[in-house]
Design a protein around this motif. Sequence first.
Motif, PDB file in Angstrom:
ATOM      1  N   ALA A 106       0.839  -1.196   0.000  1.00 33.93           N
ATOM      2  CA  ALA A 106       0.000   0.000   0.000  1.00 33.93           C
ATOM      3  C   ALA A 106       0.874   1.246   0.000  1.00 33.93           C
ATOM      4  O   ALA A 106       1.810   1.346   0.794  1.00 33.93           O
ATOM      5  CB  ALA A 106      -0.897  -0.003   1.232  1.00 33.93           C
ATOM      6  N   PRO A 107       0.601   2.160  -0.895  1.00 33.54           N
ATOM      7  CA  PRO A 107       1.398   3.385  -0.917  1.00 33.54           C
ATOM      8  C   PRO A 107       1.092   4.246   0.299  1.00 33.54           C
ATOM      9  O   PRO A 107      -0.004   4.182   0.843  1.00 33.54           O
ATOM     10  CB  PRO A 107       0.934   4.066  -2.209  1.00 33.54           C
ATOM     11  N   PRO A 108       2.045   5.020   0.718  1.00 32.12           N
ATOM     12  CA  PRO A 108       1.770   5.915   1.863  1.00 32.12           C
ATOM     13  C   PRO A 108       0.720   6.956   1.475  1.00 32.12           C
ATOM     14  O   PRO A 108       0.706   7.437   0.341  1.00 32.12           O
ATOM     15  CB  PRO A 108       3.121   6.562   2.139  1.00 32.12           C
TER      16      PRO A 108
END
Lengths: 208, 125
Positions: B8-10
């Motif tokens: 998951a991207p920040p």
Amino acid sequence: MALNPTGPASARTPDPGGAPVQMLACGRDAALVWDHAEAGVLDEHERTCPHCRSTVSDRDSLGGLVGRMAAQPLRPPPNVLEQVMGAVVADLRPHDLLVLAPGASLSRPAAAAALRHIVDSMDGLRARSCRIEQERPAPDPAPDGTDATIALPLRVTVTVAARFGVDLASVTARVRQMMISAGERALGVPVARVDIHVVDVWDEREDR
Amino acid sequence: MSSPGSSAPPVRYHVADLAVARIAARRARAVPSVVGLRADLSQTLLGLAGTWLNPDPVPPDLRAEGVTVAVHGDRADVRVTVVTELGPNCRELALTVQGEVARAVREATGLDATVQVTIADIELP
């Protein structure tokens, strides 16, 4: 006022801006029809042709709309002045506040106006002025364990005019009780002291 | 393929001052005995200009005049200026607005709100 040079439609070519004149489907110049309608000199064709009649109708409806708008006085929306003046006054007196609780305050002029209104509602009295002062908070908040969320008491000085014949001694008692009650009920702040100055008397007959 | 958690991207989350102001204003207006919100001078002039110049004006429910907000990280400083009517207890009203606005902002944005309430005017009958 003529919109375009008058003359036979066939003689009219591009307008001064250089764009070709767009004729009606019947071959007439709409501007010329407008001019004729305005001058009241419509010819037989212009009175019967549906295209010319629509053009005349356009002119009539626009004329009516423009006439109505021109006749209307220019007025700002009803509350513009009120909004601006309220904001100006609020900005001029940003620190004129009574402290109700931490993070909660009340405009001092608004509180004074409310108390004046309450005096005005009393029979035989008219408020002249109302000044409200609030006790200053202690430098060290609540050093003695008192509840800092309770509003500090007010000192109210009110000047009134009384109707001639009103018992002035009882007036002060009534006003004092009203100020104390209104301060606690309407403002939510205790009133520690009320100074009342009866500065004038008035005769009801003078008002008639 | 890595697990969803590690891939998951920040996400950076920020709520604009205006968004919080709209939430606060809407809630403050809904408190009983609040007659309206009082804009300061600049908000009033901008609001009038927007009314006349903007072809798509902000609906009344979402107008934020009378509220100023500064969001700092996960906190929001909110100032609400209200107008009430003569009768209700001003102190209780101010405390109610304080609590309701803080709760509405927290529920909608997750921000902890410090709310300052000023009663600018009391409408007289």
